[in-house]
Design an enzyme around this catalytic site. Structure first.
Site, PDB file in Angstrom:
ATOM      1  N   LYS A 205      74.591  30.102  46.352  1.00  0.00           N
ATOM      2  CA  LYS A 205      75.642  29.526  47.196  1.00  0.00           C
ATOM      3  C   LYS A 205      76.908  30.364  47.104  1.00  0.00           C
ATOM      4  O   LYS A 205      77.580  30.617  48.111  1.00  0.00           O
ATOM      5  CB  LYS A 205      75.928  28.088  46.764  1.00  0.00           C
TER       6      LYS A 205
ATOM      7  N   HIS B 268      34.798  36.470  66.168  1.00  0.00           N
ATOM      8  CA  HIS B 268      35.786  35.607  66.817  1.00  0.00           C
ATOM      9  C   HIS B 268      35.720  34.193  66.264  1.00  0.00           C
ATOM     10  O   HIS B 268      35.755  33.206  67.004  1.00  0.00           O
ATOM     11  CB  HIS B 268      35.615  35.618  68.333  1.00  0.00           C
TER      12      HIS B 268
END
Length: 553
Positions: A159, A292
């Protein structure tokens, strides 16, 4: 200063930068780490640069044992570590030094009034919660690995990155040493470190929250997702899509060890994951060949090479450019069958030395060692939110023979029941609507992805009768079974069929019956089950209901 001489950061009062440089010089560090990898060279660099070190617990002992001067946290706070080390750094004289914004004159004044000395760099890594959880430890031991002071220091420093640099991983130490030699971190560098720090605590908190929620809720109401990029992929499903991989460091395809071949693509990962799941749906040695995300061949046998030969024979046309997964180590016999066939990826739990040497001669073949992971839930993103479900596995009551209901035709013999069991375990991996034909522990035709079940039945039969090849011996070379090889007509006749969901009408079953299918397994549950059962009785074909569905969109 001569070339090679180390610059010494100038001492400064809080709130002042080092001259005109955008970098903030560092005079005081806080170090508190569980993983002490690389901490000694970093601390030594701090000492040589004139940075005072404050440290706690085991970290302070490790630094002192290495001859590095350290001020203990309790000497700063005037308060001893207590409650088995649960409280060490949670004190205003520590957190005030982390959170004071030295861009603000009033904060700098308060530091002086309160007798708090600020920190310029914080080095913290956290208790190994995820590793402890994965080890199978008891609840009490896991709870002790929930870090409190560490995340508090990390978040406070992140922070206040305008004033403080925060390191959360040994991977950052080398760059930090270079930054010390440059006279400190720039504001943009501290911001990057802060972003990584917040991501680090977010992932940590998500792991704790997921575990705790799972302890108290059978159907958890929270699913935390914290993803950290471990590699950037060339692109996504298509070249215009950006993509990356987030691996959690445990098991599964994302954490596979690659022994050869080109780098994995987005589509490679998806197909390989589908292939590994399909292979491990079976207990016997099994091979799945995926294209696939759909199987073009699955087989189980007493020998992994035989399983591969039979899987490949199902549809050698589609196997070209596919992904192969085995649930046993790859032998030389299997490798010799794989080598002549263009394959994107091969994945297995291991490789015999001679098999690996042969496969590595195919320079583009991606060779993976995969330990299958156990994913508890599937999470799918949709616009505006997510869908979460338990992962579908072949572990429901209807997935074993004892859970089946014999509803039509004569009782099947043992060989037919074994083929039905294989077909049922295999159809889970097929995208719906799914119909899979099998014989002798191998798929011979797969119908997938159709918008009605009749078309899936027709497709499975067509593929069985036009695309496959016969496997005459127990282990036949699959190398010759490629596109353009001779096919084996009428493979559907005498095979069994598995349907992933019920037949809504009797027409789909009739397509199978007309093709000579000898038995059918399906979930049942249609309002027209009676019509389907009547058709099976009329045809004299055994039909079994599982009461379990494996529908896969």
């Amino acid at each position: 200063m001569t070339i090679g001489e180390r610059p010494t950061p100038s001492r400064r009062t809080p709130g002042h930068s080092s001259g005109s440089s955008p970098r903030r010089a560092m005079t005081r560090a806080l170090i508190s780490v569980y993983d002490k990898t690389g901490i000694l060279p970093l601390a030594q660099a701090f000492v040589e640069a004139g940075i005072d070190i404050v440290s706690s617990g085991g970290t302070a002992h490790a630094l002192r044992d290495a001859g590095i001067a350290v001020t203990a946290v309790e000497d700063v706070t005037g308060f001893p570590e207590c409650f088995d080390g649960r409280v060490k750094t949670l004190h205003p004289l520590i957190h005030g030094g982390l959170l004071a914004d030295r861009r603000k004159a009033e904060h700098v004044a308060q530091l002086g009034e309160l007798g708090i000395e600020p920190f310029d760099i914080v080095v913290v890594n956290l208790y190994p919660f995820a590793d402890t959880l994965a080890s199978g430890a008891q609840v009490g031991d896991i709870i002790e690995q929930i870090d409190i002071g560490g995340p508090a220091m990390v978040r406070a420093s992140a922070k206040n990155h305008a004033s403080v640099a925060v390191l959360t991983s040994p991977d950052q130490y080398e760059d930090a040493i270079a930054a010390v030699l440059r006279g400190g971190f720039s504001e943009s560098e501290r911001r990057v470190l802060a972003a990584k720090a917040f991501a680090h605590t977010a992932a940590y908190d998500a792991a704790v929250a997921n575990w705790m929620t799972g302890l108290v809720e059978e159907q958890p109401s929270f699913a935390g997702i914290a993803l950290e990029r471990t590699s950037t992929l060339r692109y996504g499903e298509n070249p215009h899509q950006w993509a990356w991989l987030a691996a959690d460091g445990t098991d599964g395809v994302a954490n596979a060890v690659q022994l050869g071949g080109k780098e994995m693509s987005y589509n490679n990962y998806r197909d390989t994951d589908a292939a590994v799941r399909a292979a491990y749906d079976h207990v016997r040695p099994a091979v799945a060949i995926i294209k696939h995300t759909n199987p073009c061949g699955i087989a189980a046998a007493d020998d992994i090479a035989e399983a591969h030969a039979r899987a490949h024979a199902c549809d050698p046309v589609s196997a070209y450019g596919g992904v192969i997964a085995a649930n046993r180590s790859v032998t030389l016999a299997m490798a010799e069958q794989v080598k002549p066939v263009f394959t994107e990826v091969i994945a297995a739990p291991g490789y015999d030395a001679d098999a690996l040497e042969l496969l590595r001669s195919k320079k583009n073949l991606r060779i993976l060692v995969v330990t299958p992971g156990r994913t508890e839930r599937d999470i799918t993103q949709i616009s505006g939110g997510f869908l979460i479900q338990d992962r579908d596995r072949v572990d429901a009551p209807g997935d074993v023979r004892s859970g089946w209901s014999h509803v039509a035709g004569p009782e099947a013999d043992e060989q037919t029941l074994a083929d039905l069991e294989f077909a049922w375990r295999s159809v889970r991996s097929v995208r719906s609507n799914a119909v899979l034909l099998a014989r002798d522990g191998a798929s011979v035709g797969v119908g997938m992805g159709q918008v009605n079940r009749v078309d899936s039945c027709r497709l499975a039969i067509e593929r069985a009768n036009t695309l496959g090849v016969a496997v005459e011996s127990d282990v036949e070379s699959a190398g010759g079974a490629q596109a353009g090889s001779s096919s084996s007509a009428e493979r559907a006749r005498g095979a069994v069929a598995a349907s992933d969901a019920f037949f809504p009408f009797a027409d789909g079953f009739q397509v199978l019956a007309d093709a000579g299918i000898r038995a059918v397994i399906q979930p049942g549950g249609s309002i027209r089950d009676a019509d389907v059962i009547a058709a099976a009785n009329e045809a004299g074909i055994p039909m079994y209901f599982t009461g379990t569905r494996h529908f896969a969109h």
